[in-house]
Design an enzyme around this catalytic site. Structure first.
Site, PDB file in Angstrom:
ATOM      1  CE  LYS A  38      -4.231  -0.152   0.359  1.00  0.00           C
ATOM      2  NZ  LYS A  38      -5.069  -0.458  -0.668  1.00  0.00           N
ATOM      3  N   GLY A  72      38.420  14.636  10.795  1.00  0.00           N
ATOM      4  CA  GLY A  72      37.720  14.941  11.603  1.00  0.00           C
ATOM      5  C   GLY A  72      37.869  16.542  11.786  1.00  0.00           C
ATOM      6  CB  CYS A  77      42.552  14.420   6.825  1.00  0.00           C
ATOM      7  SG  CYS A  77      42.553  16.080   6.276  1.00  0.00           S
ATOM      8  CG  HIS A 106      40.162  13.076   3.303  1.00  0.00           C
ATOM      9  ND1 HIS A 106      39.730  12.555   4.333  1.00  0.00           N
ATOM     10  CD2 HIS A 106      40.235  14.345   3.383  1.00  0.00           C
ATOM     11  CE1 HIS A 106      39.645  13.576   5.163  1.00  0.00           C
ATOM     12  NE2 HIS A 106      39.876  14.559   4.778  1.00  0.00           N
ATOM     13  CD  GLU A 155      39.002   9.218   3.375  1.00  0.00           C
ATOM     14  OE1 GLU A 155      40.230   8.911   3.362  1.00  0.00           O
ATOM     15  OE2 GLU A 155      38.384  10.205   4.276  1.00  0.00           O
TER      16      GLU A 155
HETATM   17  N1  GLN Z   1      40.461  19.505  11.056  1.00  0.00           N
HETATM   18  C1  GLN Z   1      41.569  19.245  10.234  1.00  0.00           C
HETATM   19  C2  GLN Z   1      42.030  20.460   9.184  1.00  0.00           C
HETATM   20  O1  GLN Z   1      41.236  21.247   8.909  1.00  0.00           O
HETATM   21  C3  GLN Z   1      41.480  18.123   9.528  1.00  0.00           C
HETATM   22  C4  GLN Z   1      40.350  18.127   8.449  1.00  0.00           C
HETATM   23  C5  GLN Z   1      40.168  16.539   8.055  1.00  0.00           C
HETATM   24  O2  GLN Z   1      40.490  15.709   8.827  1.00  0.00           O
HETATM   25  N2  GLN Z   1      39.366  16.437   6.893  1.00  0.00           N
HETATM   26  O3  GLN Z   1      43.121  20.627   8.748  1.00  0.00           O
END
Ligand code: GLN
Length: 573
Positions: free
Chosen positions: A192, A356, A383, A509, A511
């Site tokens: 449905k 991060g 990073c 990065h 990844e």
């Molecule tokens: N905060 C960190 C910077 O701006 C790492 C950035 C991240 O891990 N993408 O350089």
């Protein structure tokens, strides 16, 4: 150049049913027929891009080669189709409005009233056409984010309706992805909600040609034929897609259900016979990999795994390339600070500290880096993961006790990670980081060069901070090697430890460039080192220091309250 064909992909019933993976999988089965495909995501939110959104809101921010911060579905598209996407491939309502309003301010519409129809809808159509033009694809797949019936997705659906009107019947096709809920009490799958969502879609003037019904349970023929009848779709165009533990299997499921041939027939595509031989081999290999390899991912959003989507996938590709089944142990960096999660960390054979922003949980990441260095556990820092590896080294090897990144402590006497020169004076937060693909020269003989088997590479970036060159010499003298540098020698892109089986950090990065068919060299090398570590551990020779030491270290931090406001965290996200 011939006009491309368009496949529009909408969603009904609920969000998060895997519309992105479905679109990506359709891309793969078309590519397997010798067709060039491009995929675009239309996101109905008002943010210009997801770059400033919290991972709690949005999951991972995927970065394209040309430096756009985009929806994580673009990661699926690239991984499934192995086609490079550009910033045009992610359109948001925010982009549309800011563009149209800028034009209005310039006087481009002088005398006119600016309206959703036709100004916003024209802008949507222009952006879809832009992808078609840039990619010279045979088929452009356009996924509309959100669920049919949402107020905010209406202009997108209207633009699609208009495109369907103005193009030839065989030039466009609509795939609607829905969900079949299961009622436990009666043991039934219900159609449905699908019927209602199709009705909702038809109210916008769009009639779906294909319905993909996502479900967690096997679907009988009765159900698919009922959907066909009630939704006015051909029976062979109703496909049940049962939840799978292996996303990469979806193209094969769709192919076996006859979707590829159906699309070729309806869109009158000039296609070859499908060649999914390599893809099938890949799936067989992934399925056959039974022996686990345990990797600890130390992050602050571990309860929200979508935040690390590409990292998770890259680890999976790398494990499969070594015929291993990936077992990720998610470890909260905040927990490590409170003395929790150490047994888990001690149980893994390899560690990843992903990217991060913001102070929360960062000390736990520094601890994880210290643990990896001291216990010689293979480590890959991405990073921020590279930056904490340098902070840890400065504090505990060079003895620079208050070493830090100025992202976290602006008054540190030893800012070993500092704001990039080009970032000074940047005030806007959206789209202003160092973004996208940059070249990097590798030091011959380094772990990085051995992994890549190339003297120069290109990788995608997303950061504001970098290694502070003032500290290069003392770091090198103490055993850190800067094995990847920007070609002008000014920016540290990769750092690694000399006296360690594998401790590598990248400012970029990696990844984002991993593919199921081609594991990324750094991730593959991490898994290789992890397997070695596992063997050494099995032979009782892992060199681990007594547990007590670890706990003593963490207990010291137990009362150290590093709480930050979510707001300041978001500023940096
Ligand atoms: N905060 C960190 C910077 O701006 C790492 C950035 C991240 O891990 N993408 O350089």
């Amino acid at each position: 150049m011939a006009e491309p064909k368009y496949i529009f992909c909408t969603g009904g019933v609920v969000s998060s049913v895997g519309k992105g993976v479905t679109a990506a999988a359709i891309g793969r089965i078309l590519k397997a027929r010798g067709l060039k495909v491009a995929i675009q995501k239309l996101d109905p939110y008002l943010n210009v891009d997801p770059g400033t959104m919290s991972p709690y809101q949005h999951g991972e921010v995927f970065v394209t080669a040309d430096g756009a911060e985009t929806d994580l579905d673009l990661g699926h598209y690239e991984r499934f189709t192995d086609e490079l996407l550009t910033r045009s491939c992610n359109v948001t309502t925010g982009q549309l409005y800011s563009h149209v309003i800028d034009k209005e301010r310039r006087g481009d519409y002088l005398g006119g009233t600016i309206q959703v129809i036709p100004h916003i809808t024209n802008e949507i159509k222009r952006r879809i056409a832009m992808v078609a033009k840039e990619s010279s694809a045979d088929v452009v797949l356009v996924e509309v984010g959100g669920t049919v019936g949402d107020i905010e997705s209406q202009p997108f659906l209207e633009a699609i309706r208009q495109m369907r009107m103005s193009l030839d019947r065989s030039d466009t096709l609509c795939v609607h992805v829905t969900y079949l809920p299961y009622i436990g009490a009666t043991g039934e799958l219900k159609t449905k909600p699908t019927q209602h969502s199709v009705r909702e879609l038809r109210a916008t003037g769009i009639h779906p040609h294909v319905i993909i019904a996502r479900t967690d349970y096997p679907v009988s023929h009765d159900i698919t034929s009922k959907i066909a009848q009630f939704c006015d779709v051909e029976e062979k165009a109703v496909i049940a897609l049962v939840t799978t533990d292996l996303l990469y299997e979806v193209p094969l499921t769709l192919e076996e259900a006859g979707l590829g041939d159906y699309l070729v027939e309806k869109l009158k595509l000039k296609a070859t016979k499908p060649n999914l031989t390599d893809w099938r081999k890949m799936i067989t290999r992934m399925r056959a990999a039974q022996k686990p390899v345990r990797i600890g991912v130390v992050g602050k959003y571990i309860e929200l795994r979508d935040a690390y989507m590409s990292v998770k996938e890259a680890l999976f590709h790398a494990a499969a390339s070594h015929d291993r089944k990936l077992e990720i142990v998610w470890i909260s960096s905040g927990d490590l600070e409170k003395g929790k999660g150490w047994t888990e960390l001690e149980s893994v054979d390899g560690i990843v500290v992903p990217g991060g922003f913001g102070y929360r949980g960062v000390e736990g990441k520094v601890m994880a880096a210290r643990f990896a260095r001291e216990k010689k556990v293979p480590y890959l820092g991405l990073c921020l993961g590279m930056q904490v590896m340098c902070v840890e080294f400065a504090r505990n090897v060079l003895g620079l006790e208050d070493a830090n990144s100025t992202e976290f402590d602006q008054s540190s006497d030893h800012p070993v990670i500092d704001l990039m020169l080009e970032q000074r004076g940047v005030t806007d937060l959206g789209g202003t980081m160092r973004l996208g693909l940059y070249p990097c020269k590798l030091t011959p003989g380094s772990a990085a060069a051995k992994a890549y088997k190339a003297p120069e590479i290109q990788e995608r970036h997303r950061h504001r901070f970098e290694f502070n060159n003032i500290y290069r010499t003392p770091f090198e003298q103490a055993g850190m090697r800067f094995s990847g540098m920007s070609p002008d020698g000014l920016l540290v892109e990769i750092s690694e430890l000399e006296d360690h089986p594998f401790m590598v950090g990248s400012q970029f990065h990696p990844e984002f460039l991993s593919r199921p068919t081609k594991a990324h060299p750094l991730f593959a090398s991490l898994i290789e080192a992890t397997i070695d570590h596992e063997k050494e551990r099995a032979s009782g020779n892992n060199g681990a220091a007594p547990q007590q030491e670890t706990h003593a270290r963490t207990n010291g931090l137990q009362h150290n309250d590093h709480a930050i406001t979510e707001k300041s965290e978001l500023r940096n996200t």
